[in-house]
Design an enzyme around this catalytic site. Sequence first.
Site, short mmCIF file in Angstrom:
data_model
loop_
_atom_site.label_atom_id
_atom_site.label_comp_id
_atom_site.label_asym_id
_atom_site.label_seq_id
_atom_site.Cartn_x
_atom_site.Cartn_y
_atom_site.Cartn_z
N HIS A 108 0.80 -1.22 0.00
CA HIS A 108 0.00 0.00 0.00
C HIS A 108 0.83 1.27 0.00
CE1 HIS A 108 -4.15 -1.49 0.43
NE2 HIS A 108 -3.65 -2.46 1.17
N LYS A 166 -8.75 13.57 5.66
CA LYS A 166 -7.95 12.35 5.61
C LYS A 166 -6.87 12.42 6.68
CE LYS A 166 -7.11 13.14 1.34
NZ LYS A 166 -6.69 12.68 0.00
N ARG A 167 -6.17 11.32 6.88
CA ARG A 167 -5.08 11.28 7.85
C ARG A 167 -4.08 12.40 7.57
NH1 ARG A 167 -0.30 8.20 7.38
NH2 ARG A 167 -1.19 7.24 5.52
N THR A 213 -8.69 6.31 -1.50
CA THR A 213 -10.07 5.89 -1.78
C THR A 213 -11.05 7.02 -1.50
OG1 THR A 213 -10.19 4.92 0.45
CG2 THR A 213 -9.68 3.43 -1.37
N LYS A 234 -14.79 8.17 -3.36
CA LYS A 234 -16.06 8.42 -2.65
C LYS A 234 -16.60 9.81 -2.98
CE LYS A 234 -14.26 5.56 1.06
NZ LYS A 234 -13.50 5.60 2.33
#
Length: 905
Positions: free
Chosen positions: A412, A607-608, A718, A722
Site C-alpha cells: 500500500h 484524511k489522515r 479511496t 467516494k
Amino acid sequence: MAAMTFAAAMPATRVSFAPKRACKARVVTRGVVASAGKRDVSADAVSLPEAPLCPKSAEAISANIVYQTSKVGAMPLSFETSDMYRATSESVREQLMENWNATYKHFHAENPKQAYYISMEFLQGRALTNAIGNLGLTGEYSDALRTLGYNLEDCASVERNMGLGNGGLGRLAACFLDSIATLNLPAWGYGLRYKYGMFEQRLVNGKQCEFPDYWLTRGNPWEVERLDVKYNVRLYGKVMTYVDDTTETTRFTWEGGEVVVAVAYDTPIPGYGTYNTNNMRLWSSKPSTNEFDLASFNAGDYYGAVEAKERCESITSVLYPSDDNANGKVLRLKQQFFFVSATLQDVLRRYKKRLAPGRTLKQFPTKVAIQLNDTHPAISIPELMRLLLDEEFLSWGEAWEICVGTFGYTNHTILPEALEKWPVPMVEELLPRHMQIIFEINHRFLAQVELQWPGDVQKLKHMSIIEEPTSECDVKMVRMAHLAVVGSHVVNGVAEIHTALVKTKLFPDFDAMYPGKIVNVTNGVTPRRWILQANPAMSSIFTSILGPGWVNDLRRLKTLRPFANDASFQREWTSAKLSNKQRLAEWVKENIGMELMTHAIFDMQVKRIHEYKRQLMNVLSIVHRYAVICSCLEKDRYRIPPRVVVLAGKAAPGYDVAKKIIQLACGVAKVVNNDVRCVGTLQVVFIPNFNVSLAELLIPASDISQHISTAGMEASGTGNMKFVMNGGLIVGTRDGANIEIAREVGGENVFSFGATANEVAALRASMHTRKPPMDQRLLRVIRMIRSGVFGDPDDSKCLMDTLDVDKDYYLIGHDFGSYLEALDRADLAYADRRGWAAKTIRAASSMWLFSSDRTIKEYAEKVWGMEPSPFKPPHHQSNSAVLTHGAGKEARDSGRAGGPAMDKR
C-alpha cells in the site's frame, strides 16, 4: 419528528414495553453461534420470554423490538434512545444470525476454496443502518420504530464507531468485506479487537489531544464472544532441537517464555441482495494463567497481583502503539505476531476440519488463500512455516511450497517508514524460532539470487531480507516487505501508477527475478455504504430512473450521462446536493456552534494528516485567500466566490509535524472566522475526531475535494473515489487513483496541477543547486505566519522552515502556483451552475471502475483463484423469495434459513 416529540413528552409510552408472545416462537440468545460442540442451547434460555420468529414485516419487527427491550437491561423509567438502539440492534442481529449460520453450513457442505483477508485495521463504521440496508429491511425497520415513537436515524446516531482502524487502510478493508459477502465469495476477515481503538481526537486550544476511545463502554451488540475458540500464542522462550525417530531428521521445538491466549469475537458481515453472510473474526488477548494472583495481593503486592493480566491485555489495548521508543516497538511486534499466530492456527484448524479423505496439507493452497493487507501481517510467513515444520512435521520444501502458494501480499505504500523493519536482536529475543526461519528463508533465497546474477554483490545486498548495519542503524534489520515479496505467489499494487513505482522504484530486482509476480489491482469502495447509505438523496434519483440494480452494478450509472444537460434532472441533482449541505450545516451548528454558508462552494480535505498529503499546502492557500480578501476594497469583495473550507483528520500521536499542521489550521480558522472582512466570503472549519460516520456526513456535501499529495507518494487513495461518486469534483495532483479517475470521468472534470511522479525525483535532486525563486504569493503567506498573525510563530516555525527552497522535500513551493490556478479554475467552473451540474453528473455516473465489487472480482481471479458460492435456502424460489431492494419498502421472503447452532467453527 412529531412522533419523536410526542414520545419525548410522554415518557409513560416508553414504560409500557412488555415482552410479546407469538403462537410459534423461538429464542436466539447471545452466544448461540459461539456454542461449543452440538450442545442444545435452548435450556440456557428457558427463563426468557419467547421471541417472534425473525420478522420481515414492519408489524412483526415492531413486536420483535418490543421483545428485545426486555433484554437490554434498562430501567423502565429511564428507557432512552440508546436503549432503543440496543433493542433494535438485537433484533437485526437475530436476522443476521439466521443467514450467518446457514451460510456457514453451506460453505462447510460445499467445501469451496476459501480466502482469509488479514488486516490490522477494519474501519467498519456504524453497523445498524448498513445491516438493515443489506438485509433489504430499511423501510420496515424505519416504520416499526416510528410506530414505537422513535426515529431510525436517531437510534443509529447513538451507535459508536468500532475502534478498529485509523485511515484508508481500514476503510478499504471494510469495503472489501462488504463486497466479498455481496459477491457470494467464501471468505472471512481477520483482525484485532482493540479495546480503546486508536484514540479519540479532541481539539484543546487549537491543538490535537489524544484520549482513549471507549467504544466498548456500552458493549458491542454486533459481536459474539467465542469462548470456545481460543489459541495459545507464545512469546520469548527458547528453541530446542531433537531428532525425529521416524525420519532421523533434526526437528525444532519452541518452549518456555510467556503464553498469551487469543479469544475470538465474531461479527456477521451481510452481503447486499444475497443470503450470504460472512464472518469477521477479531482476537482479544487474555492471560493464560489466573487473572488475579491472590498470593501477591495478600503479600501487599497489589500491582503484581494483576501484572500478568495487564501485560497480556495490553497487546490488544490500542491500535498501533507508538513505536518511538524500545518498549513501543516490542509491543507493536507482539501485537502483529499475536494477531497472525492466532489467525493461522485457526485457519489450519478449519482446513483440517474440512479435509476430505485422501487429502493432506499439501493441498492447502488449493483450498486456502490468505491475503496480507500491507506489511503489518508479514510475520505470517515464518509463522506458517513454523506451524508446518514444527507441528505438522513437513519437510522444508513441502512447507515452503505451501506457504508461497497460499499467501498474496498487497503493498500500500512506497514510503520507507511504512515498510516495516525490525531489529534482529529484538526479533531473536521475542520470536527466537521465527528468527531462525527468517535466516533460513533468506539463505535459500540469496542462493537463488546468486544463481541468477553470479557475483553481483550489490544485488545480494539490495534483495536480502536482512539489512546489514548502516551509519544510521548499528544493528541488522529484518526487511518485512522483502519477506512478504519472497513468501507470496502474487504481489499487487493498488493503482496503476503505484504498481509501476513498485516495479521500477521499490522492488525492481524482485520484478526482474519474478516476472509477472507483481500485478495491479486498483482499489475500490463499496457503493452500498458510500452512496446508498451515505447519500439517500442522490440514491433515490438513481433508483427512480434505473431501479435498485445499480447498487450492485455501477456500470448502469453510465446511462445517466445523457441527462447531464437535462434541466429537470439537473434541478433534482442540485437539490440533492443542497440538502446534503444543509444536513452538514445543521450538524456543524449543533456540534461546533458555527453557521455555514450553504450557497458557497464546499471545499474539503478530510484524511489522515501527513506531510506527503500536503494539508499544509491547503492551509497556505487559505492564508493566501484571506490575504486577498483583506487587501480588497469592500466593494470588490463580493466578486470573490464564497468558499467553505472543511478540514478533518488525525495525526499519529508521535508525529509532531502533523500535529503542528493541525494547530496552524485551527489558528488560521480562528482568525478567518472572526474577521468581519471574511463574512459571506470565506469560512474555515476543522472537524475533530474524523471517522466513518463523519465521512458519511461530509462526503455527500462536498463540491470539490482536495487530493494533493506529492506525485508518486500516494499509493491510491479511496477518498477521491467516494467524493466523485457523491457528485463532487477533484482538485488534485497526478497521483494514485486520481490518474485513473481522470481517465474515466474526463480530464475536463478534474482540476489537475503540479509536478508529475516522473518529474519529482529530478526536482528533488536539483533543488540544492538550482535554488528556484519562490512564488511571491507564497512568500507573503510565510511572512504572515512568521509574523504571528495566526498564533505564536514559534509553533509553526518548523513548518515554515521546511518550505525553504533547498529543504522543500514535498515540493510545496514548486507546486504552489499551479495549485492556486487549479483552485481558481474550480471557482470559475462553479460560477456556471448549470455547467457545474453537468460536470458532476458526468463524473458521478462514470465511476463504476472504482466499485470494490470490481476490485474483489479481480482479487478472486488474479490472486485467490476462487469462485462464488451463493447460498440459497431450501425455501428459496427465484420468482418470489430472492432478496429485493426497492426504492421504497424493501421486501424479503419470510421463511427461515439455517437450523441449530453450529459447532465450533
